[in-house]
Motif scaffolding. Structure first.
Motif, mmCIF file in Angstrom:
data_model
loop_
_atom_site.group_PDB
_atom_site.id
_atom_site.type_symbol
_atom_site.label_atom_id
_atom_site.label_comp_id
_atom_site.label_asym_id
_atom_site.label_seq_id
_atom_site.Cartn_x
_atom_site.Cartn_y
_atom_site.Cartn_z
ATOM 1 N N ARG A 10 0.852 -1.177 0.000
ATOM 2 C CA ARG A 10 0.000 0.000 0.000
ATOM 3 C C ARG A 10 0.890 1.229 0.000
ATOM 4 O O ARG A 10 1.758 1.373 0.839
ATOM 5 C CB ARG A 10 -0.898 0.026 1.234
ATOM 6 C CG ARG A 10 -1.956 -1.045 1.229
ATOM 7 C CD ARG A 10 -2.859 -0.882 2.393
ATOM 8 N NE ARG A 10 -2.113 -1.260 3.598
ATOM 9 C CZ ARG A 10 -2.566 -1.155 4.822
ATOM 10 N NH1 ARG A 10 -3.740 -0.670 5.045
ATOM 11 N NH2 ARG A 10 -1.838 -1.529 5.851
ATOM 12 N N SER A 11 0.676 2.094 -0.940
ATOM 13 C CA SER A 11 1.446 3.325 -0.963
ATOM 14 C C SER A 11 0.703 4.394 -0.163
ATOM 15 O O SER A 11 -0.508 4.339 0.009
ATOM 16 C CB SER A 11 1.654 3.793 -2.395
ATOM 17 O OG SER A 11 0.416 4.082 -2.996
ATOM 18 N N ILE A 12 1.444 5.359 0.300
ATOM 19 C CA ILE A 12 0.836 6.448 1.047
ATOM 20 C C ILE A 12 0.245 7.427 0.048
ATOM 21 O O ILE A 12 0.909 7.883 -0.870
ATOM 22 C CB ILE A 12 1.876 7.150 1.938
ATOM 23 C CG1 ILE A 12 2.412 6.185 2.988
ATOM 24 C CG2 ILE A 12 1.271 8.360 2.616
ATOM 25 C CD1 ILE A 12 3.493 6.762 3.862
ATOM 26 N N GLY A 27 -5.126 9.871 4.823
ATOM 27 C CA GLY A 27 -4.272 8.981 4.040
ATOM 28 C C GLY A 27 -3.254 8.250 4.888
ATOM 29 O O GLY A 27 -2.997 7.059 4.704
ATOM 30 N N LEU A 28 -2.659 8.968 5.850
ATOM 31 C CA LEU A 28 -1.720 8.318 6.766
ATOM 32 C C LEU A 28 -2.422 7.284 7.635
ATOM 33 O O LEU A 28 -1.896 6.200 7.886
ATOM 34 C CB LEU A 28 -1.029 9.365 7.643
ATOM 35 C CG LEU A 28 -0.034 10.272 6.932
ATOM 36 C CD1 LEU A 28 0.442 11.365 7.877
ATOM 37 C CD2 LEU A 28 1.131 9.474 6.399
ATOM 38 N N HIS A 31 -3.021 4.191 5.543
ATOM 39 C CA HIS A 31 -1.789 3.451 5.274
ATOM 40 C C HIS A 31 -1.336 2.642 6.479
ATOM 41 O O HIS A 31 -0.895 1.502 6.343
ATOM 42 C CB HIS A 31 -0.685 4.406 4.845
ATOM 43 C CG HIS A 31 0.612 3.730 4.568
ATOM 44 N ND1 HIS A 31 0.823 3.007 3.406
ATOM 45 C CD2 HIS A 31 1.749 3.625 5.279
ATOM 46 C CE1 HIS A 31 2.038 2.502 3.429
ATOM 47 N NE2 HIS A 31 2.628 2.865 4.553
ATOM 48 N N MET A 65 2.130 14.047 -1.857
ATOM 49 C CA MET A 65 1.353 12.808 -1.798
ATOM 50 C C MET A 65 0.335 12.771 -2.935
ATOM 51 O O MET A 65 -0.370 13.756 -3.172
ATOM 52 C CB MET A 65 0.626 12.685 -0.449
ATOM 53 C CG MET A 65 1.530 12.354 0.706
ATOM 54 S SD MET A 65 0.712 12.413 2.323
ATOM 55 C CE MET A 65 -0.486 11.134 2.165
#
Length: 70
Positions: A10-12, A27-28, A31, A65
């Motif tokens: 999983r990308s941030i 988003g953080l 993640h 991001m």
């Protein structure tokens, strides 16, 4: 037989669905599999304790991001 293992990374990315300002905290939280409220409270505490560093870090994160709409 060769067994193939697939790893899902999983990308941030900013969460545009659950955002309040830019989606960085959401988003953080996504993640790191944490509740959004926990990340937001930590961000507010960091803003109170180190306002300049926190604002710069949030601004940089908001700029670099990528967006995620799911």
């Amino acid at each position: 037989m060769n067994k193939v293992k697939y790893k899902i990374e999983r990308s941030i990315a900013k969460d545009q669905v659950h955002k309040k300002i830019c989606g960085v905290c959401a988003g953080l939280a996504r993640h790191f599999s944490m509740p959004r409220i926990v990340v937001r409270v930590l961000a507010i505490l960091a803003l109170i304790m180190m306002p300049t560093v926190t604002l710069v870090a949030y601004g940089v994160a908001a700029l670099i991001m990528p967006n995620r709409y799911l």
